[in-house]
Every structure is written in C-alpha cells, then in structure tokens.
Motif scaffolding. Structure first.
Motif, mmCIF file in Angstrom:
data_model
loop_
_atom_site.group_PDB
_atom_site.id
_atom_site.type_symbol
_atom_site.label_atom_id
_atom_site.label_comp_id
_atom_site.label_asym_id
_atom_site.label_seq_id
_atom_site.Cartn_x
_atom_site.Cartn_y
_atom_site.Cartn_z
ATOM 1 N N LEU A 131 -10.132 -9.364 24.911
ATOM 2 C CA LEU A 131 -10.866 -9.483 23.656
ATOM 3 C C LEU A 131 -11.568 -10.827 23.531
ATOM 4 C CD1 LEU A 131 -8.346 -7.869 21.134
ATOM 5 C CD2 LEU A 131 -10.424 -6.857 22.078
ATOM 6 N N GLY A 132 -11.099 -11.803 24.296
ATOM 7 C CA GLY A 132 -11.704 -13.133 24.240
ATOM 8 C C GLY A 132 -13.146 -13.170 24.705
ATOM 9 N N LYS A 133 -13.580 -12.132 25.405
ATOM 10 C CA LYS A 133 -14.959 -12.089 25.895
ATOM 11 C C LYS A 133 -15.923 -11.518 24.849
ATOM 12 C CE LYS A 133 -13.849 -11.690 30.828
ATOM 13 N NZ LYS A 133 -13.999 -10.852 32.046
ATOM 14 N N ARG A 134 -15.376 -11.055 23.721
ATOM 15 C CA ARG A 134 -16.220 -10.452 22.691
ATOM 16 C C ARG A 134 -16.665 -11.523 21.694
ATOM 17 N NH1 ARG A 134 -14.585 -5.067 23.419
ATOM 18 N NH2 ARG A 134 -13.357 -5.080 25.336
ATOM 19 N N ARG A 135 -17.708 -11.176 20.948
ATOM 20 C CA ARG A 135 -18.086 -12.000 19.800
ATOM 21 C C ARG A 135 -17.491 -11.351 18.559
ATOM 22 N NH1 ARG A 135 -21.253 -15.935 21.274
ATOM 23 N NH2 ARG A 135 -22.581 -15.718 23.117
ATOM 24 N N PHE A 136 -16.976 -12.185 17.653
ATOM 25 C CA PHE A 136 -16.341 -11.698 16.442
ATOM 26 C C PHE A 136 -17.137 -12.155 15.228
ATOM 27 C CE2 PHE A 136 -12.548 -12.747 19.231
ATOM 28 C CZ PHE A 136 -12.472 -11.468 19.763
ATOM 29 N N VAL A 137 -17.462 -11.223 14.367
ATOM 30 C CA VAL A 137 -18.132 -11.543 13.107
ATOM 31 C C VAL A 137 -17.158 -11.252 11.977
ATOM 32 C CG1 VAL A 137 -20.055 -11.054 11.573
ATOM 33 C CG2 VAL A 137 -20.402 -10.995 14.061
ATOM 34 N N ASP A 138 -16.739 -12.293 11.267
ATOM 35 C CA ASP A 138 -15.818 -12.127 10.150
ATOM 36 C C ASP A 138 -16.623 -12.194 8.856
ATOM 37 O OD1 ASP A 138 -13.856 -12.243 8.187
ATOM 38 O OD2 ASP A 138 -12.462 -13.343 9.468
ATOM 39 N N VAL A 139 -16.849 -11.039 8.260
ATOM 40 C CA VAL A 139 -17.677 -10.954 7.053
ATOM 41 C C VAL A 139 -17.014 -11.682 5.883
ATOM 42 C CG1 VAL A 139 -18.696 -9.342 5.384
ATOM 43 C CG2 VAL A 139 -18.758 -8.821 7.826
ATOM 44 N N GLN A 140 -15.688 -11.731 5.854
ATOM 45 C CA GLN A 140 -15.005 -12.465 4.786
ATOM 46 C C GLN A 140 -15.320 -13.956 4.862
ATOM 47 O OE1 GLN A 140 -10.835 -13.691 4.860
ATOM 48 N NE2 GLN A 140 -10.504 -12.454 3.023
ATOM 49 N N THR A 141 -15.350 -14.499 6.077
ATOM 50 C CA THR A 141 -15.647 -15.925 6.236
ATOM 51 C C THR A 141 -17.055 -16.240 5.745
ATOM 52 O OG1 THR A 141 -14.160 -16.063 8.144
ATOM 53 C CG2 THR A 141 -15.758 -17.835 7.871
ATOM 54 N N ILE A 142 -18.010 -15.363 6.093
ATOM 55 C CA ILE A 142 -19.375 -15.561 5.599
ATOM 56 C C ILE A 142 -19.370 -15.511 4.068
ATOM 57 C CG2 ILE A 142 -21.706 -14.573 5.515
ATOM 58 C CD1 ILE A 142 -21.229 -13.484 8.340
ATOM 59 N N PHE A 143 -18.649 -14.543 3.532
ATOM 60 C CA PHE A 143 -18.570 -14.384 2.083
ATOM 61 C C PHE A 143 -17.944 -15.610 1.419
ATOM 62 C CE2 PHE A 143 -16.555 -11.794 -1.542
ATOM 63 C CZ PHE A 143 -17.663 -11.969 -2.349
ATOM 64 N N HIS A 144 -16.827 -16.095 1.990
ATOM 65 C CA HIS A 144 -16.143 -17.248 1.413
ATOM 66 C C HIS A 144 -16.986 -18.516 1.504
ATOM 67 C CE1 HIS A 144 -11.743 -15.578 1.543
ATOM 68 N NE2 HIS A 144 -12.543 -14.908 0.739
#
Length: 258
Positions: free
Chosen positions: A116-129
C-alpha cells in the motif's frame, strides 16, 4: 466536476469492531472505484470479523454478530480485494489515520502481499479540516448542500466522501485537480509506517515519532539501544510498524556488511 486521474482512484470506507488499529477488525467495507474516463464501479461487502462486535460499535454502524455470522472472513476475500484495488490510488475520510492503517493490518494478518505504500492517499477529512474544521455529515451539508442520509453506512459514507472531494475542488482555487497534489496536501506527516510511529525528516531519513526517542534517527536508536527492536517486535504495535522497522534494521545490517 470530473477528477483528473492518471489511474483509478478508490474511495473506500470501513465499519469496524472498534478503533484500535492493532486489535480491531473490519465488519464492512465499501469501495467506489473511479476510472480516469469517469466511469464508476461500486462494491460493498460484509465481513465476519471472527470476534464479537462490541455493543458500542453496533450502536454506531448497526451491524451485529448475527448480521455477519455467515459472511466470509477478511482472509477469504483478501486476494480478490487486493486485485480490485491493484494499481489504484486510495481516498477516504480520516483514512490516513484510521482506514489505511487498519486495512494494511488486515492484509498482513491475511498474509496477502500488497504494498500500500506505493499508492497515493487522499484524505478528504484532512482537506476539510485544513479548510473548514467539520465532520463528514457537516462537510456533506456544507459542500454539497444535502443531508447525509444513513450516515455510518460504509456505502453512504464512501459515496459522500467522493461528492465532497469534487465539491472541494470546485470551491477552492488553491486545490489542484491532481492526485499527487491532493495526496500531499491531505497528509499532515510523511509517515514511514501507516500508524505514524516513524516519519521521514527533511533528509528522507527515518525518525522515531513517539516515546523517549522521539526525534531521533531510527538507525541511531537501533545502534545505541539494540533492545529497542525486540521491545517493538514483542509489544502491542501494528504489524506494519514492525514490518517497516525490520526492513530498516535489515537494510542497515546489509549496509554494514558492504
């Protein structure tokens, strides 16, 4: 708003037996796979966690032991799930701090080799916060001007998260419709392991991020206090943390040999 994608992006949400990444298990997973051409594919599975679901967890998501008694275990579906998200980036709501670490633990327990470390992660909560400081229900109301029905249903939450991200991109000109940018923007720390016990410093060196050795290089701690490795390996730490620490230790041993 169409997301600018180079590879599929999977919005996912987990319902679990609790919030302990090391010990709790998944009882439901929902995935909404968005392809670069805009096509969508949705899949939701109930999972037998092979442990009792605490009443306090059932109060949140409504899933009981009876509901999942005949469902497959995570190990039974792990390989097909890994194939479904193969070569995909991942997105969720509070996913960097909870869903991703817990999903990684489940794959490790199932002995399914997926990096999973090779993926990009988008955390919508972080953007929201970073932008507004709210919850998913409030975010859905704020950005989409709709009430979130059936909150804490994995499928509803995954779909709402997708809608919120698209609305965020439309609202904020500072955001780029680019997964690399969104992944970096929605990350508070540059974690080595998903639990954030180790992070990278500005020189891309692994640093301890907790306890008495916080701020020290991992390689220096392992050299000065050899018992630290065994303490982590025998302690109540995430399997992914132990895996990453072992990789660093073996790398340093090999470097000394060379």
């Amino acid at each position: 708003m169409k997301l600018n994608l180079n590879k599929p992006l999977v919005f996912f949400d987990l319902e679990t037996t609790g919030i302990n990444i090391n010990k709790d298990r998944i009882v439901e997973i929902s995935l909404l796979k968005i392809y670069p051409d805009g096509n969508e594919e949705s899949k939701t599975r109930r999972i037998n966690p092979e442990m009792p679901i605490p009443p306090e967890a059932t109060k949140i998501h409504g899933i009981t032991d009876e509901d999942v008694k005949d469902c497959p275990s995570f190990k039974a579906i792990a390989r097909s799930l890994a194939m479904l998200i193969d070569d995909c980036d991942l997105a969720g709501f509070n996913s960097n701090r909870f869903d991703i670490p817990l999903l990684a633990e489940e794959f490790l327990r199932a002995t399914v080799d997926i990096d999973l470390g090779k993926r990009r992660f988008v955390d919508v909560q972080t953007i929201f916060h970073k932008m507004e400081q709210r919850t998913l229900s409030a975010a859905y109301k704020f950005y989409c001007d709709r009430e979130l029905d059936n909150a804490h249903s994995a499928e509803s939450d995954a779909k709402a998260t997708y809608e919120v991200l698209k609305a965020q991109l439309e609202r904020y000109s500072a955001l780029q419709n680019d997964i690399r940018f969104l992944s970096e923007f929605s990350s508070f720390t540059n974690n080595v392991d998903f639990a954030g016990r180790m992070i990278y410093n500005e020189n891309k060196e692994e640093v301890i991020n907790f306890g008495k050795y916080k701020g020290r290089l991992v390689k220096d701690v392992l050299a000065s206090d050899p018992s630290y490795y065994n303490w982590i390996m025998n302690g109540d730490f995430a399997l992914n943390t132990k895996q990453k620490l072992t990789e660093i230790r073996l790398r340093d041993i090999q470097a000394k040999k060379n």
